[in-house]
Write an enzyme that holds these catalytic residues in place. Structure first.
Site, PDB file in Angstrom:
ATOM      1  N   SER A  19      -9.947   2.286   2.294  1.00 39.43           N
ATOM      2  CA  SER A  19      -8.936   2.980   1.522  1.00 39.43           C
ATOM      3  C   SER A  19      -7.928   2.050   0.838  1.00 39.43           C
ATOM      4  CB  SER A  19      -8.176   3.954   2.429  1.00 39.43           C
ATOM      5  OG  SER A  19      -7.409   3.260   3.388  1.00 39.43           O
ATOM      6  N   LYS A  70       0.860  -1.193   0.000  1.00 35.23           N
ATOM      7  CA  LYS A  70       0.000   0.000   0.000  1.00 35.23           C
ATOM      8  C   LYS A  70       0.891   1.235   0.000  1.00 35.23           C
ATOM      9  CE  LYS A  70      -3.973   2.061   2.467  1.00 35.23           C
ATOM     10  NZ  LYS A  70      -4.950   1.884   3.569  1.00 35.23           N
ATOM     11  N   SER A 116     -10.577   0.106   6.551  1.00 36.53           N
ATOM     12  CA  SER A 116      -9.945   0.198   5.227  1.00 36.53           C
ATOM     13  C   SER A 116      -9.286  -1.067   4.696  1.00 36.53           C
ATOM     14  CB  SER A 116      -8.905   1.310   5.224  1.00 36.53           C
ATOM     15  OG  SER A 116      -9.549   2.527   4.997  1.00 36.53           O
TER      16      SER A 116
HETATM   17  N1  GLN Z   1     -13.832   4.852   5.653  1.00 34.67           N
HETATM   18  C1  GLN Z   1     -12.983   5.156   6.777  1.00 34.67           C
HETATM   19  C2  GLN Z   1     -12.575   6.605   6.729  1.00 34.67           C
HETATM   20  O1  GLN Z   1     -12.796   7.214   5.742  1.00 34.67           O
HETATM   21  C3  GLN Z   1     -11.849   4.200   6.783  1.00 34.67           C
HETATM   22  C4  GLN Z   1     -10.478   4.763   6.717  1.00 34.67           C
HETATM   23  C5  GLN Z   1      -9.393   3.797   7.031  1.00 34.67           C
HETATM   24  O2  GLN Z   1      -9.607   2.748   7.644  1.00 34.67           O
HETATM   25  N2  GLN Z   1      -8.177   4.170   6.656  1.00 34.67           N
HETATM   26  O3  GLN Z   1     -12.066   7.141   7.663  1.00 34.67           O
END
Ligand code: GLN
Length: 488
Positions: A153, A76, A177
């Site tokens: 994400s 990532k 995410s």
């Molecule tokens: N959807 C969540 C957010 O926007 C998840 C983000 C994450 O886990 N990095 O904060």
């Protein structure tokens, strides 16, 4: 070769039926063919991959094969990689080339993996569909012509692993995410216990929630990746000095008269989810019961408030963490008339709308007028949720629940921030509590898209979480081979 699981590939590499170089080449070719459409990678590191593969082949030949030697992976693009640009999918860090290696990516190097590239994500990991990426959204390989989201994400990682552009990948899970994108791409994605995998060298979003973890096509593969990633790190002050036995194969946790109490969260019963999700979740719970598990209802009274607490705590921490991007120390710099003007111009140009929204919310909830009513209140809710999980784990050994409400939606569906924040309802509580949770495929919906459900455990019970997930994987038995999903 593309369809092999990591465990299968390791055997074939060991017996020298295939070489790491062949494996790397097959993946690089596939990346060349499909990445332009899928946009799973922000940066492809083909040369590095071939060099890594050659080194792995050499070790294997000499009989000192490492635990993941020759396995092609995606990292990532939030993990700093020395000499390879690390963008966090942002304009701010578009040309940032770190001089250091994150602990997690270093551990993968030590385990012998082959780095194929840096995978796409939401800008600074803030989002649910990877649509906030400065480099455009990655696409879900399932029913590719429909251009569905691969989630966010960690959507570049799930797009890559589901399509066979990598055998496994890293993700980070601050509020779901890893688990949400895994659930809508037919993959296994795990948020380990907070502190099990080091955050050092990982671009910070919300430090008390950020959790690196693995994304793979099978539970065994996820366990193998986690084994390489986990471990105490003196460079991360919240790293846990705990050693879990992740090296031996996962054992059946059900059958042969074994006793296991599996909890179902009462408060989630009234949350609206798709009929398919409900049906598949019920079917898997029934399977667990037939396999000998005792199903018990548990209560996490404040779990529906987790969303509100998360969307206060995460932006608050983000507003502080992202203050470092000032045009002086890292990344983009837009020259202004004086230093303050430079800060302003740099930050105005360097951040996208979602990231700015989070920083504005975060700054507001930390202001002296709001701190007690918002931030402290959210911190209390967080503590209550963590305590409720502890109490629930006195009545059951593991908990199961859906990973999300439904299947992947089209990338062009229009949603307001509040609507997409609401999609995190099933995942954020585990980040607030710090407990381990994995999303594992639970079956195929009537539209032929995969769905996932979670297994949640108490702190550091990551191995048992994976063990139960493996049973669910077998019950669901979906076909997630990349060439099956999207062709050769
Ligand atoms: N959807 C969540 C957010 O926007 C998840 C983000 C994450 O886990 N990095 O904060």
């Amino acid at each position: 070769m593309i369809d092999l699981s990591i465990t299968e590939a390791l055997q074939k590499l060991k017996s020298r039926e295939i070489s790491a170089t062949e494996l790397a080449r097959a993946h690089i070719e596939r990346i060349e063919k499909y990445n332009p459409e899928l946009n799973a990678y922000i940066t492809v590191t083909a040369e590095r991959a071939l060099a890594d593969a050659a080194a792995a082949d050499e070790r294997i030949k000499n009989g000192d094969m490492r635990t993941l030697d020759g396995i092609p992976i995606a990292m990532k693009d939030l993990f700093a990689t020395r000499g390879i640009r690390t963008t966090a999918a942002s304009h701010m860090l578009e040309n940032f080339v770190p001089e250091y290696e994150s602990t997690v990516s270093q551990k993968f190097i030590d385990a012998g993996t082959v780095l194929l590239g840096k995978s796409n994500l939401d800008e600074f990991a803030m989002g649910t569909f990877s649509k906030t990426s400065y480099f455009g959204a990655p696409v879900n390989p399932w029913q590719m012509e429909k251009r569905l989201t691969a989630g966010g994400s960690s959507g570049g990682s799930t797009s890559a692993v589901a399509s066979g552009l990598a055998m496994g990948a890293t993700g980070t899970d601050t509020g779901g995410s890893i688990r949400f994108p895994a659930s809508i791409t037919g993959l296994v994605g795990m948020k380990p216990t907070y502190g099990l995998c080091s955050r050092w060298g990982c671009v910070a979003f919300a430090s008390s929630l950020d959790t690196p973890g693995p994304i793979a096509r099978t539970v065994d593969d996820a366990a193998a990746l986690l084994s390489a990633m986990a471990g105490h790190d003196a460079k991360d002050s919240t790293s846990a000095d705990v050693h879990l036995n992740l090296d031996s194969p996962l054992q059946p946790i059900l059958g042969d008269g074994k006793k296991l109490r599996v909890g179902v969260i009462k408060e989630f019963n009234n949350v609206k989810i798709s009929d398919d999700m409900q049906k598949l979740f019920n079917a898997r719970v029934a399977d667990l019961k037939s396999a000998g598990a005792e199903i018990v209802e548990v209560s996490i009274p404040n779990i529906l408030d987790a969303l509100a607490a998360y969307y206060i705590i995460a932006p608050a921490e983000a507003s502080s963490n992202l203050a470092r991007y000032d045009g002086v120390r890292y990344g983009l710099r837009v020259e202004g008339s004086d230093i303050y003007d430079t800060y302003k111009k740099t930050r105005a140009a360097g951040f996208g709308d979602e990231v700015k929204r989070r920083m504005i919310i975060g700054t507001a909830v930390l202001s002296s007028e709001s701190y007690d009513v918002y931030f402290m209140q959210a911190a209390r809710v967080r503590r209550m949720i963590a305590n409720a999980f502890n109490r629930a784990f006195e009545q059951c050994d593991l908990i199961v629940c859906p990973s999300g409400a439904g299947t992947a939606m089209p990338l062009d569906s229009d949603m307001t921030p509040l609507e997409y924040y609401a999609l995190d309802l099933f995942t954020v509580a585990m980040n607030l509590a710090g407990v381990p949770a994995v999303s594992v495929p639970c079956g195929m919906a009537s539209n032929n898209l995969p769905l996932g459900m979670q297994v949640v455990g108490k702190m550091f019970d990551d191995v048992r979480v994976l063990e139960l997930a493996k049973h669910i994987e077998q019950f669901a038995n979906i076909d997630n081979r990349p060439t099956k999903i999207m062709g050769k």
